[in-house]
Design a protein around this motif. Sequence first.
Motif, mmCIF file in Angstrom:
data_model
loop_
_atom_site.group_PDB
_atom_site.id
_atom_site.type_symbol
_atom_site.label_atom_id
_atom_site.label_comp_id
_atom_site.label_asym_id
_atom_site.label_seq_id
_atom_site.Cartn_x
_atom_site.Cartn_y
_atom_site.Cartn_z
ATOM 1 N N ARG A 501 0.864 -1.281 0.227
ATOM 2 C CA ARG A 501 -0.024 0.110 -0.084
ATOM 3 C C ARG A 501 1.026 1.280 0.006
ATOM 4 N NH1 ARG A 501 -2.308 2.532 4.638
ATOM 5 N NH2 ARG A 501 -1.677 0.669 5.852
ATOM 6 N N ARG A 502 0.322 2.236 -0.798
ATOM 7 C CA ARG A 502 1.251 3.586 -0.863
ATOM 8 C C ARG A 502 1.119 4.294 0.489
ATOM 9 N NH1 ARG A 502 3.256 5.069 -5.885
ATOM 10 N NH2 ARG A 502 2.253 3.940 -7.522
ATOM 11 N N TYR A 503 2.162 4.902 1.111
ATOM 12 C CA TYR A 503 1.930 5.756 2.210
ATOM 13 C C TYR A 503 2.128 7.373 1.730
ATOM 14 C CZ TYR A 503 1.828 1.819 5.451
ATOM 15 O OH TYR A 503 1.644 0.650 6.027
#
Length: 504
Positions: A501-503
């Motif tokens: 998942r992108r942070y």
Amino acid sequence: MVATARKPGQPGLAKTFDSLNPATDEPVATFAVFGEHEVGETVARAREAAAWWSALTWKERQTRLLAWKSYLTRYIMRLAEVVHAETGKPASDAQLEILLAIVHIDWAAKHARRVLSPQKVRSGLVAFNHASTVQYHPLGVVGVIGPWNYPVFTPIGSIAYALAAGNAVVFKPSEFTPATGSWLVSSFAAVVPEHPVLQLVTGFGETGSHLARSGVDKIAFTGSTRTAKKVMAACAENLTPMVAECGGKDAMLVAADADLDSAADAAVWGALSNAGQTCVGVERIYVAQSVYHTFIEKLADRVSGLRPGDDREADYGPMTMPGQLEVIEQHIADAMACGGRAVVGGLGSIRKPYVGPVILADVPETSAAVTEETFGPTMTVKPVADLAEGVRLANAGRYGLGGSVYSKNKKAAMRAARSLRTGMTSINSALTVLSVPSLPFGGVGESGFGRIHGADGLKEFSRAQSITRQRMKPMSNLTSFTRTDKDLNQIMTLVTLLHGRRYK
Ligand code: NDP
């Protein structure tokens, strides 16, 4: 009796040396100078003792350590007299030091099992079919090299934790306090007569150097930063790990809202007790400008009735090590030469072997009195705008051992304490950390590395061992040449879902 006993660096001249009473220069006792061969033999005996000691159950070791604690408690006055004779500190201060050591032996004995015995840990996604445990084994033989300023409390901080973790110990006390070291070792032998689990080697720096080179499994060194570097070089020859508890230049920060009476009281005790020969002693004080003059008056008022001496009424004793007088003299002279002002005492306070209380104000931060460890009954006091400036100045030095913050504002005090580059900080008291056995003790920078006391102290003298045990067959075996692309794709999908998942 050997006249050269107080001159380290000349061990070849003498096979024995005296420890002397620093107040009277009278011999306390005579000890052998251990050479390389004798140190090697002692370590060999310790190896055999370590095999026996580590094979005992936690309970059996605990019982013996608690018996030692009880022995020290019952004979505290006898040991305090030996410490008084060798260091010159008042017997009551020696009692206080022994009392703290007793508290540490008790804690180490009672918590070793909980901290060091096998513990389950989560295995995580990739090894979910395995059970994972970590446990801590003794290292074997630990060499403890101690200083003279707190000849019971300081080495016990390593010895008690190393023993509780299941190691045998070879202890080299300072050449100034061998009788104290000998008393400690004999007291342990009185309650653990079966094997020489705790042994003594005596002599000068060279004996310590032999111990560092002897192939012990760890060296616990407490002393000056200069010597720590030499010991580390000696340890490097065998890749012997080391814990280094070195000097300090601890600062006290006093905020405008602080309880000034309490801060002044703690500052005076922290700076002058044990004649200032305390690694975590208060050497620098940074006080909020608005209360600076009031605070200095309170400090001066409190030290006015204090004096060093050898009599029972004296507040603190002589300088234990004659050479320290020169350092104190240089620092006071440098402070005055740089524009500093002596609020109390000055160069005239030095009356060998005693030094009266000295309060120095307005000393530039570049002076040796501010940058170097003085190790005498002196303190520098400087006004600052606020706690933040105090933190900045306190952190400017090479040392980072302890420190203290005085403020009634809990949040501000905590923020300042956390910002100090130290291993330990006390709020609204000084030096308290070392009396809490569950808290680790140690420094950063030139104050050393590694930790004694508390759970960290037990682990310092242990070897962590990680074990995985396969509980069930894996759905796909990734670490095998039989692995297929499908196996890898399955795990990659799972990992991407969980970690991709992108942070922001
Ligand atoms: P030293 O560094 O002079 O000596 C420490 C110990 O090391 C002594 O036993 C000494 O033996 C031994 N030693 C000396 N040379 C060598 C060598 N080449 N190889 C191996 N061992 C050697 O320190 P002091 O005894 O003067 O103690 C004072 C210092 O200790 C201060 O800087 C103080 O701040 C620091 N200290 C730090 C503490 C901490 O926990 N951080 C606590 C207490 C003190 P010998 O005496 O026989 O020469």
